[in-house]
Every structure is written in C-alpha cells, then in structure tokens.
Motif scaffolding. Structure first.
Motif, short mmCIF file in Angstrom:
data_model
loop_
_atom_site.label_atom_id
_atom_site.label_comp_id
_atom_site.label_asym_id
_atom_site.label_seq_id
_atom_site.Cartn_x
_atom_site.Cartn_y
_atom_site.Cartn_z
N ARG A 1 -2.87 0.49 47.92
CA ARG A 1 -4.22 1.23 47.58
C ARG A 1 -5.06 1.61 48.83
N ALA A 2 -4.87 0.96 49.81
CA ALA A 2 -5.59 1.25 51.23
C ALA A 2 -5.29 2.19 51.75
N ARG A 3 -5.86 3.00 52.54
CA ARG A 3 -5.52 4.09 53.10
C ARG A 3 -6.26 4.24 54.60
N ILE A 4 -5.89 5.06 55.42
CA ILE A 4 -6.37 5.31 56.84
C ILE A 4 -6.67 6.87 56.68
N PRO A 5 -8.26 7.30 56.42
CA PRO A 5 -8.77 8.72 56.34
C PRO A 5 -8.30 9.45 57.58
N THR A 6 -8.54 8.50 58.76
CA THR A 6 -8.62 9.32 60.18
C THR A 6 -8.01 8.12 61.01
N ARG B 1 -15.23 -4.66 52.67
CA ARG B 1 -15.06 -3.67 51.61
C ARG B 1 -15.37 -2.36 51.99
N GLY B 2 -14.72 -1.18 51.28
CA GLY B 2 -15.28 -0.03 51.46
C GLY B 2 -14.71 0.68 52.92
N ARG B 3 -15.07 1.67 53.28
CA ARG B 3 -14.75 2.44 54.51
C ARG B 3 -15.31 1.77 55.79
N GLN B 4 -14.55 1.19 56.82
CA GLN B 4 -14.98 0.65 58.10
C GLN B 4 -14.21 1.63 59.12
N ARG C 1 -9.47 -8.46 55.35
CA ARG C 1 -10.16 -9.27 56.53
C ARG C 1 -9.48 -8.40 57.73
N GLY C 2 -10.16 -7.52 58.31
CA GLY C 2 -9.87 -6.64 59.49
C GLY C 2 -8.40 -5.95 59.35
N ILE C 3 -8.07 -5.49 60.49
CA ILE C 3 -6.86 -4.55 60.82
C ILE C 3 -6.04 -5.28 61.79
N VAL C 4 -4.75 -4.99 61.67
CA VAL C 4 -3.54 -5.36 62.79
C VAL C 4 -2.99 -4.07 63.43
N TYR D 1 -10.78 2.64 58.32
CA TYR D 1 -9.77 2.06 57.26
C TYR D 1 -10.56 1.86 55.98
N ASP D 2 -10.11 2.44 55.05
CA ASP D 2 -10.47 2.25 53.71
C ASP D 2 -10.16 1.20 52.97
N PHE D 3 -10.78 0.12 52.80
CA PHE D 3 -10.34 -1.07 52.07
C PHE D 3 -10.43 -0.51 50.60
N ALA D 4 -9.53 -0.99 49.88
CA ALA D 4 -9.42 -0.59 48.28
C ALA D 4 -10.08 -1.78 47.66
#
Length: 328
Positions: free
Chosen positions: A31-36, A117-120, A64-67, A57-60
């Motif tokens: 469900r997570a996605r990367i809008p830009t 949560r949400g868009r970061q 905890r962070g991105i890799v 990054y949009d956390f559905a």
C-alpha cells in the motif's frame, strides 16, 4: 448434484482469495507508494559525482524510515561512496545508518527512530568517487540515478544532470535497466547548456532510471577506475593443488572396511593430520583478513592462499580418517 459441487467450489474460491489478497493487503509495502522521486546528478570538475535525492514517501499504515540501496560494486568495478547525509523537510527522523550488504551500500534514513505516518519527505546526499570511465577521446559516466532494488512503486520520477561543460551526449533509460531489452527511453523534459532533465511516470517496484553521460576528454579530472579482485582469484597452480588434495581424500575414503576387532584399541590423534588442519585454517584466515580488513566482508576473493589452506585441510582430514580417528 450441481448444488453439491457449487458449495465446495465457492468455498475453494474464497480460500484462494484469502490466501492471495489478504496477505498482500496486510503487507504495508504493497500500500505504500512514492508520489515523487527527484534526483540531481552534479558532475563536478574534480571528477566527483554529487548525488542529491529528494524522496516523497507515503506511508500507508506507518513505518520507520526508508532504505536506499546504492550499488558500490558492479562486477569487479568499485566505486567509493562517502559523505552520506540526510534530512527531512517534514520533520521525520532522518538519522543515517549505512551498511555494506552484498554489492550495495544500504542507506537507512530514520530506520531506528519512532514510527511515522502519512506523507514524509526525505533528502539524501552523497558523493561518488571514481565513477567516470576514461575512453578513447571522451570520459563516460553510467549511473543508476534510481536503482532497481526498490520494492515500492514510484508515481513520478525526475532526474536532472548538471555538468561543468556543455552536455551534448546524455541518455536515460527507464524500467528494468539491469535486464537487457527491458527498458525504454526516458522522457526528455528540458535541455539546457549545462543541464538536462528527464522524467518518467509509473515506475513499478523493481524499476529505475539509468543515465549515461559522455564528456569531452579532460573536461573533468578522471582518476583511474578502481577494481576489486574477482571473487575467484586462484591460479592454475592453487587450483591444481586443491584438486589433488580432494582426489587423495576421495581415494582414502574408498579404503576397504576393516573387520571387527574384539577389543578396540583407542587411537591417538596423528600429529601430522592435526598440524595440517591448523596450518590450513591459518592460511585461510590470513587470506580472508587481508581482503576483508581492506575492503569489507564482500571484498574477499578466493586466492591461492585460501586454495592452499583448503588443500591442507583436506590432507589433514585424510590423515585423520586413514588412522581411524574417532572410531570406537
């Protein structure tokens, strides 16, 4: 009869949906996605490639962070990645943790912090040394601006290439760039004298963008490329030594079985076999340490020292086996 079949068929169908759909929905990465995903590649006159990645990054269901995984070894070619730093304009934890894993540098941003949560929005910056390859009459750069190791789809991606001289030969491929014939040309957005922009929409998980740049000879300082020793660095002599030792061990293993003894006599461990085992282990440790201390655990190459160590281990094991060590 039809009613008896319909009930089990419906139940089987519902079970199949539960097995295929429910686990996918439970996985937050689905469900997570990367809008830009915006990347700026700055080709500096000193030959250093500076990379700046801005990832939304949009956390559905929270995370905890991105890799980000950046390839630092391609075959025997080795790149030096340094000065890795990160920040977040949305206030998300952005502490950086780097680990070499396989042929990639694993950059974790905020992975050890609290859940968000949400868009970061995250910004990752780093420098790449020895990225250019000198050719006849020009210097070439081939770089995965967006790697194919990601497991989250990217809705819109943009890559900007900036150079110290006029950019005449710049290309970009999008898609599964590590598979021949599986990529397409990126959309060329804007061309400038010293900068060119590429865009691509709808990148699926495992798809990226690879840029190739040709600069005039001596337009930038290009140090010689760095190469790691291959994972198999043994010569014919070391290989032959290991093959002979294994063959001898196989012959020892085919000895005829001994008849039963009424009173088994305990056997002492032969000192020659024990000594060969110790010497073989020491050779392997020295060879491993020489590579690992200099270039990390994945820089190890199986050289003649390791092959000789394996041969000594085989010979020592053969001697111990021949003397019946461990038999009752």
């Amino acid at each position: 009869m039809r009613g008896r079949v319909r009930g089990p068929a419906i139940a089987a169908g519902m079970l199949l949906v539960a097995l295929l759909v429910v686990p996918a929905a439970a996985d937050p990465r689905v469900r997570a996605r990367i809008p830009t995903y915006d990347v700026v590649l700055t080709l500096r006159a000193d030959g250093v490639l500076h990379v700046r990645e801005t990832i939304t990054y949009d956390f559905a269901d929270g995370g905890r962070g991105i890799v980000r995984r950046v390839r630092y070894r391609d075959g025997d070619r080795v790149y030096e990645i340094r000065d890795v730093r990160a920040s977040s304009s949305t206030g998300a934890p952005s502490r950086v943790r780097t680990t070499r894993l396989g042929h990639h540098l694993r950059i974790g941003v905020g992975t050890g912090g609290p859940e968000v949560r949400g868009r970061q929005a995250y910004v990752i910056e780093y420098d790449v040394l020895r990225a250019f390859t000198p050719r006849a009459g020009f210097d070439e750069l081939g770089w995965d601006a967006i790697g194919t190791e990601g497991d989250v789809p990217i809705e819109h991606a943009a890559v900007r290439v900036e150079g110290p001289v006029r950019l005449r030969h710049v290309t970009c491929r999008a898609g599964a760039t590590d598979a021949p014939g599986a990529s397409v040309g990126c959309a060329r957005d804007r061309d400038g004298r010293y900068a060119i922009d590429f865009t691509q929409s709808g990148l699926a998980a495992g798809e990226g963008m690879r840029v190739r740049v040709r600069l005039p000879d001596r337009a930038v300082a290009v140090p010689p490329p760095a190469y790691a020793p291959p994972h198999w660095a043994g010569t014919w002599a070391g290989t032959a030594m290991l093959v002979l030792a294994i063959a001898a061990l196989a012959l020892v293993g085919r000895r005829p079985p001994r008849g039963p003894r009424p009173r088994p006599v305990p056997r002492r461990r032969p000192s020659a076999g024990t000594g060969l085992l110790a010497a073989g282990g020491a050779l392997i440790l020295v060879d491993v340490a020489d590579d690992v201390l200099a270039g990390g655990p994945w820089a190890f190459s199986l050289g003649d020292a390791s092959l000789a160590g394996l041969a000594l281990l085989s010979a020592g094991a053969g001697i111990l086996f021949a003397h019946g060590v461990g038999e009752p």
